[in-house]
Design a protein around this motif. Structure first.
Motif, PDB file in Angstrom:
ATOM      1  N   ALA A 158      54.098  29.513  28.375  1.00  0.00           N
ATOM      2  CA  ALA A 158      54.002  30.572  27.370  1.00  0.00           C
ATOM      3  C   ALA A 158      53.970  31.945  28.030  1.00  0.00           C
ATOM      4  O   ALA A 158      54.573  32.903  27.531  1.00  0.00           O
ATOM      5  CB  ALA A 158      52.746  30.361  26.513  1.00  0.00           C
ATOM      6  N   ALA A 182      51.414  24.792  25.039  1.00  0.00           N
ATOM      7  CA  ALA A 182      50.529  25.773  25.662  1.00  0.00           C
ATOM      8  C   ALA A 182      49.174  25.177  26.012  1.00  0.00           C
ATOM      9  O   ALA A 182      48.593  25.501  27.055  1.00  0.00           O
ATOM     10  CB  ALA A 182      50.354  26.974  24.734  1.00  0.00           C
ATOM     11  N   THR A 192      46.275  33.569  23.762  1.00  0.00           N
ATOM     12  CA  THR A 192      47.731  33.476  23.941  1.00  0.00           C
ATOM     13  C   THR A 192      48.446  33.930  22.672  1.00  0.00           C
ATOM     14  O   THR A 192      49.420  34.682  22.730  1.00  0.00           O
ATOM     15  CB  THR A 192      48.138  32.041  24.311  1.00  0.00           C
ATOM     16  OG1 THR A 192      47.544  31.696  25.563  1.00  0.00           O
ATOM     17  CG2 THR A 192      49.650  31.913  24.433  1.00  0.00           C
TER      18      THR A 192
END
Length: 260
Positions: A158, A182, A192
């Motif tokens: 990611a 992820a 994230t």
């Protein structure tokens, strides 16, 4: 209560004993948009007649980001797929750092990505974005996990996809932020999502381990859903997961996790 997101599900992974057009129609009846994998495997006329709204589909068949030959092949393949996407009304056409072969393994594995490869990948994605603008379509770049499913895939994390898409910073190139991948590769899912937020085109989900519906593993998807809503995300969330049992029960669990 209702979901603040547009919910979708990957038809390839559910009711795998049924024809794909039946799966698409059933998802539509249940109020979900539909994700697809490789379009050449299906009858496009039957897909178009299924009544489904297609959220995402694989956006290429061959090619790579980081070398001249691969980039040219990717552009040709993506341009061809764009025509199919427009025929089906697919909202997003999905890309990876390199072509994937049998079992999801990279066609050309790469363990070390050089600076020159980064620059070439950014250039290739700029070309993709320009083509997408001309065609009136949108492409996404998906992160993949390296430890379990896709070892040797360049630009798979990611962190990598966020860096590339933000460097191009074009509205026709977005992130397909896959939280299953992820979690395996990086974790820290809410932060994230926060870092990726300006460039997210779609969020995809499955639980870890096993790649099954939310609630079967370690990810607190209710918490992720609340965080996404709090940060202002109201776009598509797609379940790209296998069902542990009845697909309709799996879809109900997914809907419940993202209904706030």
């Amino acid at each position: 209560m209702s979901s603040p997101f547009t919910l979708a599900a990957c038809a390839e992974m559910l009711w795998r004993d049924r024809p794909i057009e039946w799966r698409c129609a059933r998802l539509a009846e249940m109020g979900f948009q539909v994700g697809l994998w490789n379009w050449p495997e299906h009858d496009l006329a039957k897909l178009a007649a299924s009544g489904a709204t297609f959220s995402i589909m694989n956006g290429y068949l061959t090619g790579r980001l980081a070398d001249d030959e691969g980039a040219d092949a990717l552009l040709r393949s993506a341009r061809e797929t764009a025509q199919v996407g427009k025929r089906l009304g697919v909202a997003r056409l999905n890309l990876h750092g390199t072509g994937l072969g049998a079992g999801g393994l990279p066609a050309q594995p790469c363990d070390v990505v050089s600076g020159a490869m980064w620059l070439k990948a950014r250039d290739t994605l700029c070309r993709i974005a320009e083509m997408a603008e001309a065609e009136g379509v949108t492409f996404t770049l998906e992160n993949l996990n390296l430890p379990v499913d896709h070892p040797g895939t360049p630009f798979g994390r990611a962190e990598d996809t966020i860096a590339l898409v933000s460097a191009v910073d074009h509205p026709r190139l977005r992130l397909n932020l896959d939280l299953y991948h992820a979690q395996i590769g990086e974790g820290n899912l809410i932060e994230t999502c926060r870092r990726a937020l300006p460039w997210i085109g779609e969020v995809q989900v499955a639980d870890v381990p096993g790649r099954c519906e939310p609630g079967t593993g370690e990810i607190n998807y209710r918490g992720v859903a609340r965080a996404l809503q709090a940060m202002g995300y109201a776009g598509p969330v797609g379940m790209e997961a296998f069902a542990t049992g009845d697909p309709e029960a799996a879809l109900a669990a997914f809907r419940a996790a993202f209904t706030l």
